[in-house]
Design a protein around this motif. Structure first.
Motif, PDB file in Angstrom:
ATOM      1  N   GLY A 164       0.760  -1.325   0.117  1.00 47.21           N
ATOM      2  CA  GLY A 164      -0.073   0.034   0.082  1.00 47.21           C
ATOM      3  C   GLY A 164       0.776   1.244  -0.008  1.00 47.21           C
ATOM      4  O   GLY A 164       1.787   1.459   1.042  1.00 47.21           O
ATOM      5  N   TYR A 189      -0.599   7.438   2.582  1.00 42.47           N
ATOM      6  CA  TYR A 189       0.169   7.990   3.661  1.00 42.47           C
ATOM      7  C   TYR A 189       0.878   6.974   4.768  1.00 42.47           C
ATOM      8  O   TYR A 189       1.961   7.310   5.168  1.00 42.47           O
ATOM      9  N   THR A 190       0.006   5.913   5.013  1.00 40.61           N
ATOM     10  CA  THR A 190       0.437   5.079   6.004  1.00 40.61           C
ATOM     11  C   THR A 190       1.678   4.201   5.518  1.00 40.61           C
ATOM     12  O   THR A 190       2.700   4.180   6.132  1.00 40.61           O
ATOM     13  N   GLU A 222       2.384  -1.403  -4.705  1.00 39.67           N
ATOM     14  CA  GLU A 222       1.130  -0.767  -4.888  1.00 39.67           C
ATOM     15  C   GLU A 222       0.258  -1.388  -5.804  1.00 39.67           C
ATOM     16  O   GLU A 222       0.858  -1.525  -6.918  1.00 39.67           O
ATOM     17  N   ALA A 223      -0.971  -1.655  -5.608  1.00 32.79           N
ATOM     18  CA  ALA A 223      -2.040  -2.424  -6.729  1.00 32.79           C
ATOM     19  C   ALA A 223      -2.216  -1.391  -7.898  1.00 32.79           C
ATOM     20  O   ALA A 223      -2.259  -1.780  -9.083  1.00 32.79           O
ATOM     21  N   ALA A 276      -6.786   6.208  -2.588  1.00 35.04           N
ATOM     22  CA  ALA A 276      -7.577   7.063  -1.622  1.00 35.04           C
ATOM     23  C   ALA A 276      -6.730   8.214  -1.050  1.00 35.04           C
ATOM     24  O   ALA A 276      -7.140   9.173  -0.818  1.00 35.04           O
ATOM     25  N   SER A 277      -5.423   7.904  -0.972  1.00 37.66           N
ATOM     26  CA  SER A 277      -4.455   9.106  -0.380  1.00 37.66           C
ATOM     27  C   SER A 277      -4.688  10.175  -1.286  1.00 37.66           C
ATOM     28  O   SER A 277      -4.099  11.507  -1.148  1.00 37.66           O
ATOM     29  N   ASN A 315      -8.792  12.156  -1.380  1.00 39.26           N
ATOM     30  CA  ASN A 315      -9.552  12.779  -0.295  1.00 39.26           C
ATOM     31  C   ASN A 315      -9.745  14.131  -0.508  1.00 39.26           C
ATOM     32  O   ASN A 315      -9.184  14.734  -1.655  1.00 39.26           O
ATOM     33  N   SER A 316     -10.118  15.088   0.641  1.00 43.97           N
ATOM     34  CA  SER A 316     -10.520  16.342   0.411  1.00 43.97           C
ATOM     35  C   SER A 316      -9.571  17.291   0.776  1.00 43.97           C
ATOM     36  O   SER A 316      -9.631  18.550   0.521  1.00 43.97           O
ATOM     37  N   PHE A 350      -8.062  18.054   3.655  1.00 38.73           N
ATOM     38  CA  PHE A 350      -7.947  18.970   4.954  1.00 38.73           C
ATOM     39  C   PHE A 350      -6.881  18.273   5.735  1.00 38.73           C
ATOM     40  O   PHE A 350      -7.159  16.813   5.880  1.00 38.73           O
ATOM     41  N   VAL A 376      -0.918  -7.339  -4.542  1.00 37.21           N
ATOM     42  CA  VAL A 376      -0.391  -8.309  -3.845  1.00 37.21           C
ATOM     43  C   VAL A 376      -1.520  -9.501  -3.950  1.00 37.21           C
ATOM     44  O   VAL A 376      -2.508  -8.907  -3.428  1.00 37.21           O
ATOM     45  N   ASN A 382     -10.254   6.371   8.973  1.00 41.02           N
ATOM     46  CA  ASN A 382     -11.789   7.045   8.700  1.00 41.02           C
ATOM     47  C   ASN A 382     -11.324   8.136   7.931  1.00 41.02           C
ATOM     48  O   ASN A 382     -10.605   7.944   7.056  1.00 41.02           O
ATOM     49  N   GLY A 383     -11.815   9.350   8.442  1.00 44.84           N
ATOM     50  CA  GLY A 383     -11.782  10.405   7.450  1.00 44.84           C
ATOM     51  C   GLY A 383     -10.708  11.505   7.712  1.00 44.84           C
ATOM     52  O   GLY A 383     -10.476  12.557   7.359  1.00 44.84           O
ATOM     53  N   SER A 384      -9.525  10.928   8.394  1.00 45.70           N
ATOM     54  CA  SER A 384      -8.560  11.931   8.677  1.00 45.70           C
ATOM     55  C   SER A 384      -7.050  11.299   8.254  1.00 45.70           C
ATOM     56  O   SER A 384      -6.281  11.523   9.406  1.00 45.70           O
ATOM     57  N   GLY A 385      -7.048  10.566   7.245  1.00 37.99           N
ATOM     58  CA  GLY A 385      -5.692   9.797   7.147  1.00 37.99           C
ATOM     59  C   GLY A 385      -4.467  10.428   6.926  1.00 37.99           C
ATOM     60  O   GLY A 385      -3.503   9.861   6.899  1.00 37.99           O
ATOM     61  N   ILE A 386      -4.327  11.767   6.498  1.00 42.45           N
ATOM     62  CA  ILE A 386      -3.258  12.404   5.919  1.00 42.45           C
ATOM     63  C   ILE A 386      -2.537  12.632   7.236  1.00 42.45           C
ATOM     64  O   ILE A 386      -1.274  12.257   7.028  1.00 42.45           O
TER      65      ILE A 386
HETATM   66  C1  LIG Z   1     -13.511  11.155  -0.763  1.00 39.13           C
HETATM   67  C2  LIG Z   1     -12.643  11.287   0.639  1.00 39.13           C
HETATM   68  C3  LIG Z   1     -12.561  12.308   1.364  1.00 39.13           C
HETATM   69  C4  LIG Z   1     -11.577  12.419   2.418  1.00 39.13           C
HETATM   70  N1  LIG Z   1     -11.067  13.361   3.146  1.00 39.13           N
HETATM   71  C5  LIG Z   1     -10.205  13.455   3.799  1.00 39.13           C
HETATM   72  C6  LIG Z   1      -9.654  14.494   4.383  1.00 39.13           C
HETATM   73  O1  LIG Z   1      -9.998  15.819   3.869  1.00 39.13           O
HETATM   74  N2  LIG Z   1      -8.327  14.660   5.124  1.00 39.13           N
HETATM   75  C7  LIG Z   1      -7.940  13.545   5.474  1.00 39.13           C
HETATM   76  O2  LIG Z   1      -6.881  13.303   6.386  1.00 39.13           O
HETATM   77  N3  LIG Z   1      -8.537  12.330   5.202  1.00 39.13           N
HETATM   78  C8  LIG Z   1      -9.523  12.239   4.272  1.00 39.13           C
HETATM   79  N4  LIG Z   1     -10.093  10.920   3.863  1.00 39.13           N
HETATM   80  C9  LIG Z   1      -9.463   9.907   4.319  1.00 39.13           C
HETATM   81  C10 LIG Z   1      -7.899   9.372   3.690  1.00 39.13           C
HETATM   82  O3  LIG Z   1      -8.009   9.599   2.274  1.00 39.13           O
HETATM   83  C11 LIG Z   1      -7.659   8.142   4.274  1.00 39.13           C
HETATM   84  O4  LIG Z   1      -7.661   8.139   5.472  1.00 39.13           O
HETATM   85  C12 LIG Z   1      -6.218   7.715   3.698  1.00 39.13           C
HETATM   86  O5  LIG Z   1      -6.076   7.613   2.470  1.00 39.13           O
HETATM   87  C13 LIG Z   1      -5.722   6.606   4.343  1.00 39.13           C
HETATM   88  O6  LIG Z   1      -4.346   6.355   3.899  1.00 39.13           O
HETATM   89  P1  LIG Z   1      -3.662   5.071   4.071  1.00 39.13           P
HETATM   90  O7  LIG Z   1      -2.383   5.153   3.336  1.00 39.13           O
HETATM   91  O8  LIG Z   1      -3.847   4.248   5.346  1.00 39.13           O
HETATM   92  O9  LIG Z   1      -4.588   3.885   3.054  1.00 39.13           O
HETATM   93  P2  LIG Z   1      -4.904   4.282   1.390  1.00 39.13           P
HETATM   94  O10 LIG Z   1      -4.780   5.718   1.072  1.00 39.13           O
HETATM   95  O11 LIG Z   1      -6.306   3.605   1.007  1.00 39.13           O
HETATM   96  O12 LIG Z   1      -3.686   3.467   0.850  1.00 39.13           O
HETATM   97  C14 LIG Z   1      -3.557   2.008   0.785  1.00 39.13           C
HETATM   98  C15 LIG Z   1      -3.381   1.739  -0.493  1.00 39.13           C
HETATM   99  O13 LIG Z   1      -3.119   0.149  -0.613  1.00 39.13           O
HETATM  100  C16 LIG Z   1      -3.426  -0.301  -1.787  1.00 39.13           C
HETATM  101  N5  LIG Z   1      -3.855  -1.599  -1.810  1.00 39.13           N
HETATM  102  C17 LIG Z   1      -5.065  -2.161  -1.374  1.00 39.13           C
HETATM  103  N6  LIG Z   1      -5.143  -3.629  -1.523  1.00 39.13           N
HETATM  104  C18 LIG Z   1      -3.702  -3.877  -2.188  1.00 39.13           C
HETATM  105  C19 LIG Z   1      -3.069  -5.042  -2.606  1.00 39.13           C
HETATM  106  N7  LIG Z   1      -3.839  -6.339  -2.388  1.00 39.13           N
HETATM  107  N8  LIG Z   1      -2.013  -4.966  -3.175  1.00 39.13           N
HETATM  108  C20 LIG Z   1      -1.245  -3.794  -3.290  1.00 39.13           C
HETATM  109  N9  LIG Z   1      -1.876  -2.536  -3.096  1.00 39.13           N
HETATM  110  C21 LIG Z   1      -3.039  -2.767  -2.181  1.00 39.13           C
HETATM  111  C22 LIG Z   1      -4.397   0.798  -2.364  1.00 39.13           C
HETATM  112  O14 LIG Z   1      -4.626   0.897  -3.910  1.00 39.13           O
HETATM  113  C23 LIG Z   1      -3.964   2.189  -1.853  1.00 39.13           C
HETATM  114  O15 LIG Z   1      -3.513   2.874  -2.701  1.00 39.13           O
HETATM  115  C24 LIG Z   1     -11.018  11.084   2.862  1.00 39.13           C
HETATM  116  C25 LIG Z   1     -11.191   9.904   2.164  1.00 39.13           C
HETATM  117  C26 LIG Z   1     -12.082   9.801   0.937  1.00 39.13           C
HETATM  118  C27 LIG Z   1     -12.328   8.653   0.327  1.00 39.13           C
END
Ligand SMILES: Cc1cc2nc3c(=O)[nH]c(=O)nc-3n(C[C@H](O)[C@H](O)[C@H](O)COP(=O)(O)OP(=O)(O)OC[C@H]3O[C@@H](n4cnc5c(N)ncnc54)[C@H](O)[C@@H]3O)c2cc1C
Length: 432
Positions: free
Chosen positions: A40, A43-44, A65-66, A73-74, A77-78, A80, A211, A369-373
């Protein structure tokens, strides 16, 4: 071994489409052996990779990354973010907890901003603050509790009347608001793309490399991808709502889709209709409510709707987002949407993430949830330290965040989602 799934979206990410095209890193082609692998590239995942490299510079590290960076989703998002934790359904009892969480958020947020600065990542950071807006009496009552927490915790803010909000965003829709001065608005696709480009050279990033299965072997982990087999000593799942697809945390989190649309450019002569503030963002008082943002000089973004586990039909999503937009700006009914997209996020029952070790050599963090950055960065950074046995404040961080509670299995989960959503939608009323 079970075959896994990963997010496949029916629409391209609008934020990514607004940027110049980008060449993805090569997909994996052949087998690979590394010390640490991260699944993935959000941000995480990037926080895990960067922190591992900082603490163990000789290590071989790979991120798989898939899809492509800028389409996950990173980027969807919006945009913020900030260092302060201010719960939506706040109570004064939660103020102390939020203050402890803020110390961990602050550390991660400052780290993220230093990476942005040191690498010259241009992601249109605007120190615009954010408005928490209420359109209903109940919404206002809930925001007044948030106000008490902001006051108790010394978070810089100002109270806004209907006229103040009207002046700022060009719509008289909201009756009460709080302007949180420290929120930052940014271009999320530009940020995540910039973080990919800024990865240290010892971190290999492979895009378009889903993966498909993982298993334990010879004291380490081995996993299959579309391009070859990867062996590693330690593995981190940074796939947020898709962690359960690997067979873990199924009773802790679910995948939720939410939607956003951006208007076409509003003609210069009509820019007054979206307010006199050059940059503004508005977050709803209810968790099912609608988020709004002015994008650049002349566009508006609307984010709303939730769907459980699968995308909504595009026509339906568009009709519902138009309804949100036109209720707020009836005078802009003739302005169409140029971009529309869905994005996934992980839903947990109590709003807390899941973070930690799943098995020997296998770690995961999800449920931002909604604050992943900021939160994804914080949890990813601590996860890397946990993997290396370094750092001594993980337990304090994890305790302050809580841990995702139990969610019922299917079919009860889907029934429950629809039932609770219907009740909450009724409660949210015009906040949606
Ligand atoms: C419309 C929307 C608005 C949002 N607004 C905000 C905001 O304003 N501020 C904020 O802080 N957060 C916001 N969020 C939430 C934020 O986007 C997420 O919390 C954040 O993306 C989480 O980061 P992450 O790295 O944990 O996961 P992700 O960003 O989901 O990254 C995980 C990655 O893993 C990859 N993956 C999944 N399965 C596999 C696999 N089997 N093999 C390889 N890769 C794989 C995915 O393709 C993805 O790129 C919003 C989300 C959405 C959808």
């Amino acid at each position: 071994m079970t075959k896994l799934t990963f997010p496949k979206y029916s629409n391209l990410c609008g934020w990514n489409a607004m940027l110049p095209p980008r060449e993805p890193h090569a997909a994996l082609d052949g087998s690979l052996t590394v010390d640490y692998a991260i699944v993935g590239a959000g941000y995480t995942g990037f926080a895990v990779a960067r922190r591992l490299q900082e603490l163990d510079p000789q290590a071989r590290i790979a991120v798989l990354e898939a899809t492509t960076v800028g389409e996950g989703a990173s980027a969807r998002n919006s945009g913020f973010t900030g260092a302060h934790v201010l719960p939506r359904n706040a109570s004064i009892e939660m103020a102390q907890k939020a203050q402890v969480q803020t110390t961990f958020f602050r550390e991660a947020y400052d780290w993220l901003m230093s990476i942005v600065r040191d690498n010259g990542i241009e992601c249109d950071i605007q120190q615009a603050g954010s408005i928490r807006g209420a359109a209903t009496e109940q919404g206002e009552a809930s925001l007044r509790k948030v106000l008490e927490v902001a006051q108790a915790n010394g978070i810089a803010h100002s109270v806004l009347s209907r006229d103040d909000i009207h002046r700022r965003i060009g719509s008289p829709y909201y009756r009460f608001g709080i302007h949180m001065q420290d929120t930052v608005l940014l271009q999320p696709a530009a940020l995540i793309r910039g973080l990919a480009d800024a990865l240290p050279s010892s971190v290999a990033l492979h895009e378009n490399t889903p993966v498909t299965a993982i298993r334990r072997k010879d004291g380490g982990w081995i996993f299959e991808t579309s391009g070859g087999v990867v062996k590693c000593k330690q593995l981190a799942l940074a796939t947020n709502g898709f962690i359960p697809k690997f067979g873990y945390l199924k009773s802790r989190m679910a995948t939720i889709y939410t939607y956003a649309a951006v208007t076409e450019e509003i003609p210069d002569g009509r820019l007054g209709e979206i307010g006199e503030s050059e940059a503004w963002g508005l977050l709803p008082s209810h968790r099912l409510g609608t988020t709004l943002r002015r994008i650049g000089r002349n566009r508006v973004m609307v984010r709303s709707l939730y769907a459980h586990e699968a995308e909504i039909d595009e026509g339906r999503a568009k009709a519902m987002l138009r309804d949100r937009f036109e209720r707020r700006w009836p005078n802009l009914k003739d302005i169409g949407f140029e971009y529309l997209w869905g994005g996934t996020t992980a839903f947990t029952m109590n709003g807390a993430p899941w973070w930690g070790q799943l098995e020997e050599g296998l770690y995961a963090s999800g449920g931002c949830n909604g604050s992943g950055i900021a939160k994804g960065t914080m949890l990813g950074r601590h996860l890397a330290e946990l993997m290396l046995g370094k750092g001594n404040d993980h337990q304090a961080m994890a305790q302050s965040m809580g841990s995702a509670s139990w969610i019922a299995p299917e079919p009860l989960r889907t029934i429950g989602f629809h039932f609770v959503s219907a009740i909450e939608r009724r409660k949210a009323g015009l906040e949606i």
